[in-house]
Write a protein that holds these residues in place. Sequence first.
Motif, PDB file in Angstrom:
ATOM      1  N   UNK A   1       8.258  11.269  -6.587  1.00 40.81           N
ATOM      2  CA  UNK A   1       7.268  11.740  -5.631  1.00 40.81           C
ATOM      3  C   UNK A   1       6.649  10.558  -4.898  1.00 40.81           C
ATOM      4  N   UNK A   2       6.437  10.737  -3.596  1.00 38.30           N
ATOM      5  CA  UNK A   2       5.779   9.651  -2.894  1.00 38.30           C
ATOM      6  C   UNK A   2       6.042   9.572  -1.411  1.00 38.30           C
ATOM      7  N   UNK A   3       6.701  10.585  -0.810  1.00 34.79           N
ATOM      8  CA  UNK A   3       6.899  10.546   0.636  1.00 34.79           C
ATOM      9  C   UNK A   3       5.558  10.571   1.342  1.00 34.79           C
ATOM     10  N   UNK A   4       5.445   9.796   2.405  1.00 36.08           N
ATOM     11  CA  UNK A   4       4.217   9.730   3.190  1.00 36.08           C
ATOM     12  C   UNK A   4       4.563  10.071   4.627  1.00 36.08           C
ATOM     13  N   UNK A   5       3.855  11.010   5.209  1.00 37.56           N
ATOM     14  CA  UNK A   5       4.116  11.361   6.593  1.00 37.56           C
ATOM     15  C   UNK A   5       5.484  11.990   6.749  1.00 37.56           C
ATOM     16  N   UNK A   6       6.245  11.546   7.744  1.00 43.52           N
ATOM     17  CA  UNK A   6       7.547  12.149   8.021  1.00 43.52           C
ATOM     18  C   UNK A   6       8.702  11.200   7.724  1.00 43.52           C
ATOM     19  N   UNK A   7       8.473  10.211   6.897  1.00 41.76           N
ATOM     20  CA  UNK A   7       9.535   9.288   6.515  1.00 41.76           C
ATOM     21  C   UNK A   7       9.491   9.029   5.023  1.00 41.76           C
ATOM     22  N   UNK A   8      10.537   8.401   4.524  1.00 41.60           N
ATOM     23  CA  UNK A   8      10.596   8.051   3.106  1.00 41.60           C
ATOM     24  C   UNK A   8      10.005   6.662   2.906  1.00 41.60           C
ATOM     25  N   UNK A   9       8.752   6.520   3.315  1.00 40.05           N
ATOM     26  CA  UNK A   9       8.133   5.202   3.343  1.00 40.05           C
ATOM     27  C   UNK A   9       7.952   4.610   1.956  1.00 40.05           C
ATOM     28  N   UNK A  10       7.629   5.446   0.979  1.00 40.67           N
ATOM     29  CA  UNK A  10       7.403   4.937  -0.368  1.00 40.67           C
ATOM     30  C   UNK A  10       8.687   4.382  -0.970  1.00 40.67           C
ATOM     31  N   UNK A  11       9.784   5.100  -0.816  1.00 43.09           N
ATOM     32  CA  UNK A  11      11.066   4.640  -1.359  1.00 43.09           C
ATOM     33  C   UNK A  11      11.477   3.308  -0.752  1.00 43.09           C
ATOM     34  N   UNK A  12      11.314   3.181   0.564  1.00 44.03           N
ATOM     35  CA  UNK A  12      11.752   1.957   1.228  1.00 44.03           C
ATOM     36  C   UNK A  12      10.762   0.815   1.037  1.00 44.03           C
TER      37      UNK A  12
ATOM     38  N   UNK B   1       0.815  -1.220   0.000  1.00 37.08           N
ATOM     39  CA  UNK B   1       0.000   0.000   0.000  1.00 37.08           C
ATOM     40  C   UNK B   1       0.845   1.264   0.000  1.00 37.08           C
ATOM     41  N   UNK B   2       2.115   1.162   0.418  1.00 36.31           N
ATOM     42  CA  UNK B   2       2.960   2.350   0.521  1.00 36.31           C
ATOM     43  C   UNK B   2       3.972   2.479  -0.612  1.00 36.31           C
ATOM     44  N   UNK B   3       3.934   1.578  -1.584  1.00 36.06           N
ATOM     45  CA  UNK B   3       4.936   1.601  -2.649  1.00 36.06           C
ATOM     46  C   UNK B   3       4.459   2.335  -3.898  1.00 36.06           C
ATOM     47  N   UNK B   4       3.408   3.100  -3.793  1.00 39.25           N
ATOM     48  CA  UNK B   4       2.839   3.754  -4.978  1.00 39.25           C
ATOM     49  C   UNK B   4       3.393   5.138  -5.233  1.00 39.25           C
ATOM     50  N   UNK B   5       4.631   5.232  -5.668  1.00 40.04           N
ATOM     51  CA  UNK B   5       5.209   6.532  -5.992  1.00 40.04           C
ATOM     52  C   UNK B   5       4.723   7.047  -7.337  1.00 40.04           C
ATOM     53  N   UNK B   6       5.141   8.256  -7.670  1.00 41.78           N
ATOM     54  CA  UNK B   6       4.741   8.874  -8.937  1.00 41.78           C
ATOM     55  C   UNK B   6       5.919   9.648  -9.513  1.00 41.78           C
ATOM     56  N   UNK B   7       5.800   9.987 -10.794  1.00 43.99           N
ATOM     57  CA  UNK B   7       6.859  10.742 -11.439  1.00 43.99           C
ATOM     58  C   UNK B   7       7.970   9.844 -11.950  1.00 43.99           C
ATOM     59  N   UNK B   8       9.001  10.439 -12.524  1.00 43.95           N
ATOM     60  CA  UNK B   8      10.107   9.634 -13.069  1.00 43.95           C
ATOM     61  C   UNK B   8      10.891   8.922 -11.984  1.00 43.95           C
ATOM     62  N   UNK B   9      11.536   7.842 -12.370  1.00 41.61           N
ATOM     63  CA  UNK B   9      12.409   7.111 -11.449  1.00 41.61           C
ATOM     64  C   UNK B   9      13.662   7.948 -11.187  1.00 41.61           C
ATOM     65  N   UNK B  10      14.100   8.008  -9.942  1.00 38.82           N
ATOM     66  CA  UNK B  10      15.273   8.809  -9.603  1.00 38.82           C
ATOM     67  C   UNK B  10      16.541   8.170 -10.164  1.00 38.82           C
ATOM     68  N   UNK B  11      17.611   8.947 -10.203  1.00 35.12           N
ATOM     69  CA  UNK B  11      18.868   8.472 -10.762  1.00 35.12           C
ATOM     70  C   UNK B  11      19.421   7.295  -9.955  1.00 35.12           C
ATOM     71  N   UNK B  12      20.197   6.450 -10.639  1.00 36.21           N
ATOM     72  CA  UNK B  12      20.764   5.268  -9.998  1.00 36.21           C
ATOM     73  C   UNK B  12      21.567   5.618  -8.756  1.00 36.21           C
ATOM     74  N   UNK B  13      22.414   6.647  -8.855  1.00 32.49           N
ATOM     75  CA  UNK B  13      23.302   6.927  -7.725  1.00 32.49           C
ATOM     76  C   UNK B  13      22.520   7.405  -6.515  1.00 32.49           C
ATOM     77  N   UNK B  14      21.393   8.069  -6.714  1.00 32.76           N
ATOM     78  CA  UNK B  14      20.568   8.495  -5.581  1.00 32.76           C
ATOM     79  C   UNK B  14      19.881   7.293  -4.940  1.00 32.76           C
ATOM     80  N   UNK B  15      19.373   6.387  -5.753  1.00 30.74           N
ATOM     81  CA  UNK B  15      18.743   5.182  -5.210  1.00 30.74           C
ATOM     82  C   UNK B  15      19.765   4.334  -4.465  1.00 30.74           C
ATOM     83  N   UNK B  16      20.975   4.241  -5.025  1.00 27.95           N
ATOM     84  CA  UNK B  16      22.021   3.460  -4.365  1.00 27.95           C
ATOM     85  C   UNK B  16      22.413   4.111  -3.043  1.00 27.95           C
TER      86      UNK B  16
END
Length: 342
Positions: free
Chosen positions: A126-137, A71-86
Amino acid sequence: MSVVLDGARLTCEQVDRAARGSGIALGSTGRAEAAWRMSGLLDGPVYGRTTGVGANKDVETEDTGLDLLRSHAGGAGPVIEEFRARATLVVRLNQLLAGGSGVDPGVLPVLAAVVNRGLTPPIRTYGAIGTGDLTALATTALCLLGELAWTPPSAPAGTGAGGGPPGTRAGDPVPRFALAPGDALPFISSGAATLADAALACHRLGVLLSAATAVAAHSFRAVDASLEPLSPVVQRGPEQTGVAAGLRALVGPTSPRRVQDPYGYRAFPQVHGAVLDALGRAERTITEEMNAAPENPLIADGRAWHNGNFHSARVALALDALRAALVHMGAVGASYEGMYLS
């Protein structure tokens, strides 16, 4: 040289180096293992493990954690760069090594393998929920479970046949780990993506600020600016004093042609020193957060501590101050342009 993660000594420079392909190695996993063992002995309600989340915090649940990830993995927009995800993976892995999450430590070498293979989760902008980076994780967790595919790396010169670091093979098994339902909330309870971006920005800004002093030295020499503003007697504070001393050494002797040079030359140590001071505070704050356990609840001292350590107020305030300092730096830099063209 590989960056060694131990949950205690990760720096902004190391995040940048690991994000750009240096590879990582795991240090001691003892604190993570202790928190995991302790989590299995807890009695009473534990938020997100034995209860629901949010409005369902008082509702007892059983084995619903994986639905939380979906339920929390629904981000939007382009995928971020590889080095940022890493970089996000590196920061979260280091936080897990700090202990306190209670996540199964078996996931730690798997995440390390993901980083070293050059694989990344498809984190969207795009996709942060609340006060954490829940969508990314949550997206990362679904990749571990095999419900989403890892993004394969680009293959620059010097990489292995699989597109990862030298020594990797195209046929290597895809890194997976079966997170338990109780691992779901602990795995995503972090602002790792925000910290990763902040660490990358601070490191690169430090490089640019070092170059800015050299550029200023060339400007001083080009117009025979007076070195009076750089004299030790004028300076106050360690950062300003250091900037002035470094600039004096680079400029060398000049033959001033004016009683007083324009604003940008006279105020460079004051403004550049203030920016370095703000950068130092931001780096210290980010480093502390990357080497801490932001978990809610925190598993420590034989119990689960429900808390708000996930809040990013300290990081936000430090970055806001740095951004404000850069505005002043930009004004001083702009004052050089066209100053002597007439």
